[in-house]
Scaffold this active site. Sequence first.
Site, short mmCIF file in Angstrom:
data_model
loop_
_atom_site.label_atom_id
_atom_site.label_comp_id
_atom_site.label_asym_id
_atom_site.label_seq_id
_atom_site.Cartn_x
_atom_site.Cartn_y
_atom_site.Cartn_z
N SER A 175 -3.57 -0.70 -5.23
CA SER A 175 -2.28 -0.07 -4.66
C SER A 175 -1.72 -0.68 -3.47
O SER A 175 -2.62 -1.22 -2.73
CB SER A 175 -2.22 1.34 -4.86
OG SER A 175 -1.14 1.99 -3.74
N TYR A 224 -5.70 8.89 -1.25
CA TYR A 224 -5.17 7.67 -2.31
C TYR A 224 -5.47 6.24 -1.62
O TYR A 224 -6.10 5.40 -2.36
CB TYR A 224 -4.03 7.78 -2.48
CG TYR A 224 -3.72 6.99 -3.80
CD1 TYR A 224 -4.11 7.37 -4.93
CD2 TYR A 224 -2.75 6.05 -3.79
CE1 TYR A 224 -3.84 6.52 -6.39
CE2 TYR A 224 -2.40 5.14 -4.67
CZ TYR A 224 -2.94 5.56 -6.02
OH TYR A 224 -2.40 4.60 -7.19
N LYS A 261 -8.31 3.07 -2.79
CA LYS A 261 -7.79 2.11 -3.18
C LYS A 261 -8.27 0.67 -2.12
O LYS A 261 -8.52 -0.21 -2.65
CB LYS A 261 -6.09 2.03 -3.49
CG LYS A 261 -5.88 3.01 -4.65
CD LYS A 261 -6.25 2.55 -6.10
CE LYS A 261 -5.60 3.31 -7.02
NZ LYS A 261 -6.19 3.05 -8.40
#
Length: 250
Positions: free
Chosen positions: A142, A155, A159
């Site tokens: 991401s 998150y 990533k």
Amino acid sequence: MATRNGTPMFDFTNRTILVTGASGGIGGATVRLLLQHGADVIAAGTSEENLAPIVAETGVRGLPFDLHSEDAVRDALAGLPLSGVVNCAGFGGEIATPQETDIKVFDEVIAVNTRGALLVTKYAAQSMIAAGRGGSIVNVSSQAALVALYGHVSYAASKAALDSITRVSALELGRHNIRVNSVNPTVVMTPMSAFYWGRDEIQGPFLEAMPLGRYATEAEIAAPIVFLLSDAASMITGVSLPIDGGYTAR
């Protein structure tokens, strides 16, 4: 058409590619594009029920297994003659500041996005090494791994760790002719992302800061994934490729 030793560089004939998260938007788009280029695709997901639509639509083989369980991943991948893997399974977690983060949610984000991808890489690489034909692994990361985004602490951590796994795996597996890369997409308006990125007060400032000024489509993420799996990318490994309309170039 570009060729290598007389073979089209995007010809996946007789190559088996595993796509995790195949029931999702990016995963499904990747499955469809690989099929267009002749791949034998295995669509992996959490359950037969979740995989049923993509299996019915495309005719690919479905392979449900639990990414949380090392035994389940090992058993599912044992004996598969894989030429490529796309680690596309993902969990968005929550939008929260560091001081508000629910550690149980953080643990789940890491379990799916980071640990699960590493488990698939571990056992897929073992099969590729045993076969002696090399291969390619693409991790779907991401833009959150590359720049700070409000509310994305869990998150982003998952990533960023995945990008590190990508680089180390590329270093370790290169001697076996196995390439490992990641793609780092901007927002794709999937159901997982719409609850946050679809808000006017969020998407307005975000898109104003992006040179191309729009969210990506699923097809625009699938195409670079297939490129990195292909012989056209035969000298590319250890790369984290932004697919973000220039957002991280700011």
